[in-house]
Structure formats: C-alpha cells, structure tokens
Design a protein around this motif. Sequence first.
Motif, short mmCIF file in Angstrom:
data_model
loop_
_atom_site.label_atom_id
_atom_site.label_comp_id
_atom_site.label_asym_id
_atom_site.label_seq_id
_atom_site.Cartn_x
_atom_site.Cartn_y
_atom_site.Cartn_z
N PRO A 133 0.82 -1.22 0.00
CA PRO A 133 0.00 0.00 0.00
C PRO A 133 0.85 1.27 0.00
O PRO A 133 0.32 2.38 -0.10
N ILE A 134 2.16 1.13 0.13
CA ILE A 134 3.04 2.30 0.18
C ILE A 134 3.16 2.92 -1.20
O ILE A 134 3.65 2.29 -2.14
N ARG A 135 2.70 4.16 -1.33
CA ARG A 135 2.73 4.87 -2.61
C ARG A 135 3.39 6.24 -2.50
O ARG A 135 3.66 6.87 -3.53
N SER A 136 3.62 6.72 -1.28
CA SER A 136 4.15 8.06 -1.10
C SER A 136 5.02 8.10 0.14
O SER A 136 5.07 7.14 0.93
N ALA A 137 5.70 9.23 0.33
CA ALA A 137 6.56 9.39 1.50
C ALA A 137 5.76 9.27 2.80
O ALA A 137 6.22 8.67 3.77
N ARG A 138 4.56 9.82 2.82
CA ARG A 138 3.75 9.79 4.03
C ARG A 138 3.39 8.35 4.42
O ARG A 138 3.21 8.05 5.61
N ASP A 139 3.31 7.48 3.43
CA ASP A 139 3.00 6.08 3.73
C ASP A 139 4.15 5.37 4.45
O ASP A 139 3.97 4.24 4.93
N LEU A 140 5.32 6.01 4.50
CA LEU A 140 6.48 5.38 5.14
C LEU A 140 6.48 5.56 6.66
O LEU A 140 7.27 4.91 7.35
N ILE A 141 5.62 6.42 7.17
CA ILE A 141 5.58 6.64 8.62
C ILE A 141 5.28 5.32 9.33
O ILE A 141 4.32 4.63 9.02
N GLY A 142 6.17 4.97 10.26
CA GLY A 142 6.01 3.73 11.01
C GLY A 142 6.53 2.50 10.29
O GLY A 142 6.41 1.38 10.81
N LYS A 143 7.14 2.68 9.13
CA LYS A 143 7.62 1.54 8.34
C LYS A 143 9.13 1.37 8.46
O LYS A 143 9.87 2.30 8.77
N LYS A 144 9.61 0.15 8.18
CA LYS A 144 11.03 -0.18 8.22
C LYS A 144 11.63 -0.11 6.82
O LYS A 144 11.07 -0.67 5.87
N VAL A 145 12.79 0.55 6.71
CA VAL A 145 13.48 0.69 5.44
C VAL A 145 14.86 0.06 5.58
O VAL A 145 15.70 0.53 6.35
N GLY A 146 15.13 -1.02 4.86
CA GLY A 146 16.41 -1.71 4.94
C GLY A 146 17.43 -1.13 3.99
O GLY A 146 17.13 -0.86 2.83
N MET A 147 18.66 -0.95 4.49
CA MET A 147 19.75 -0.40 3.67
C MET A 147 21.07 -0.96 4.18
O MET A 147 21.14 -1.53 5.27
N ASN A 148 22.14 -0.76 3.39
CA ASN A 148 23.41 -1.42 3.72
C ASN A 148 24.07 -0.88 4.97
O ASN A 148 24.74 -1.61 5.70
N THR A 149 23.94 0.41 5.24
CA THR A 149 24.57 0.99 6.43
C THR A 149 23.86 2.28 6.79
O THR A 149 23.22 2.91 5.94
N LEU A 150 23.96 2.66 8.05
CA LEU A 150 23.38 3.92 8.48
C LEU A 150 24.43 5.02 8.40
O LEU A 150 25.62 4.78 8.46
N GLY A 151 23.96 6.25 8.26
CA GLY A 151 24.88 7.37 8.24
C GLY A 151 25.56 7.60 6.92
O GLY A 151 26.57 8.29 6.86
N ALA A 152 25.01 7.04 5.84
CA ALA A 152 25.66 7.16 4.54
C ALA A 152 24.63 7.54 3.48
O ALA A 152 23.55 8.05 3.77
N HIS A 153 25.02 7.29 2.21
CA HIS A 153 24.26 7.73 1.04
C HIS A 153 22.76 7.47 1.16
O HIS A 153 21.95 8.38 0.99
N TYR A 154 22.38 6.24 1.45
CA TYR A 154 20.97 5.88 1.31
C TYR A 154 20.11 6.37 2.47
O TYR A 154 18.92 6.60 2.28
#
Length: 341
Positions: A133-154
């Motif tokens: 159901p995620i279609r916009s930035a607002r839909d990301l509230i409360g959601k988990k976003v996986g990425m390779n490392t914190l504090g960097a590009h992504y």
Amino acid sequence: MPAALSPTTPSRRQFLTLLGISAAAVSCGTATGGPGRQVKTLKYQGAVGTVTLPELAADLGHFGDVTLEWVGNTISGPQDIQSAATGQTHFGSAFNGAVIKLASSKAPIKAVISSYGSDQHSFGGYYVLEGSPIRSARDLIGKKVGMNTLGAHYQALLDIYLSRSGLSEAEAGKVEPLVVPPVNIEQSLRQKQIEVGVLTGVLRDKALATGGIRPLFTDVELLGPFSAGTYVMTERFIKQNPDTVRTFVTGVAKAIDWSRTTPREQVIARMAEIVRKRGRNEDTAALQYWHSYGVAEPAGRISDKEFELWLDWLGERGEIKRGQLKAADLYTNEFNGHGKG
C-alpha cells in the motif's frame, strides 16, 4: 535463514556520529611511507562479487609499478574511509556526506577522485512489494526501510525524500531505517521483515528480473545524475607519496573512461575474469547485470557541487556547523592527469 535486522536505530540527529573519530587516532596510522621512499603497495578493502575501480585499473595495467594488496571486504563506506583515515588501508571510498562528516571530526583526509554515482544505468532504488500500500513518503511513517549501512548515502537520500515530500521532522523520525546486508535485502523485503528495501546494481536487477517488486523512488529521480562518492586518502599520505597518488588517481580515471567507452559485454567479461583470477571463491553470475559505475564527471574529476548539497544538508540538521567546511577544501583534482590535453 532470514536476514538479521538491526535492533536499534540512532536518532536522525545522531546517526552520522557513527563516523566520528579523533585526529589523534588518525595520527596513529601505519600505512604511510618512510623518509625518501614512496609506498608502492596500496592496502585496500574490496567488495564481494564486484570489481572496484582500482581493481579494474590495476588489471588494465594503469598502475605501473604500484600494486594493490587486498586486506578484506567491506559493505560500509563509512567504515572503509575510517580504515583509510586511521592508516589500516591507504584509500577508501564512501558517500560524500560521510566524507564531510569524517573531515568535520578533524580527520586530515582529502578526496582525490570520484568512485561511484547514479545515472540512468546505475542507481539506487527504494523498492516495495508489488502489492504494497506504500505509494508516497507519508505512507512510510512507522515503516522499516532496509539499507546497507546507516549514516551514509541511502539514509541521506531517504531524509531528503521525506523532507521534500513535506514530512515534518517528527513525522520523518517515525520512519525506521535498519541495517540489512545488501545480499539479504531482497529476501527480507519478500519475507516482509521490512516494508522498503534499498537495492542497487546487480542485486536490484536480479530482484526486478524475479518480479513482484516496484520502485517507490530512486536517487537519480530525486537528484538527477550525480557522482555520489569519492576515494579518500590522508593528507599525510598524499604529501609523502605524491607520485604514487598520481599513479593511482590517474589510473582510476583511465579505468572510469575505459568502462564508459568499451562495449558493456567486454567490460563484464573483463570483470568476470578479474573475479576468477583473485581466487576469493566468489560467484561471477551477478556481473551480467552490471551497467556502469555511475560517475558523472569525465575522468572522475570532483567539483564543488558534489559536496555542497551534503554540506547544506548536514548543516541544516546540526550534524556539522554551518560554514565549518568549504567544498573546495575537501578534495583535490591535482593528481588526476588523465585527459588534461
């Protein structure tokens, strides 16, 4: 086994402090040359199943009497440049925002050539399941976003996306970035351990070929084509080893342009041969999805604009003091001798 997720995440005003090291730590490094002689063997970290620009340059014969010594692999740009800053390696590559953060901690480092970027062929995407159901930035509230490392590009791109989409700082703080090894992001997304996963390069193309996922947004859509990261060395190493640095930077510049002008199939074949020859028990199948290194400028030369966006972004968030650093002080093109006429 499902990919392990990071149990905690730092606040949006704290996550880049993961990079903080002291100038004293930098001075303790051992990867330097002695008086009257220059280092000719450069220690570095690689990446599993891929060929970095220095590895390609070395294989193409662009380093002359300078050789590379692989000391292990990394999946983290901040860790890679910290290793260079503390003398465990001679160079490292990271997102330019991470380079700025490290320089702001008084680490005497200098970017010498661009290392990667985003273009129409090579980019980072934030992907969700086809039926999400995620279609916009607002839909990301409360959601988990996986990425390779914190504090960097992504994580930086995620912040910019949320901000440009009108989310308040409090709302953006409810979006939860998590560390997931790149090779496990697709699996974690499909098993619904995370709602969004950052996929790049061959891992992105393999996931898209399997189907069932779609992009929420990409970094090149957000910012246009841009060089995102650089190779850095310590100022001390540069001063003591100018000829070696010039050989390295010019060789990498030649490799960048070779990868642009050579038919893609030939580049992939060369990379596959490099992976096989180095004998690290790696699978070369994923290389068929390689498209480009994404470096925006000819010969990998660096410009002020490649640091200014991140200087502004970090300043707005209080990660660095406004005016503390100038873009021109963070890099040099002095040692790039490729294409100078």
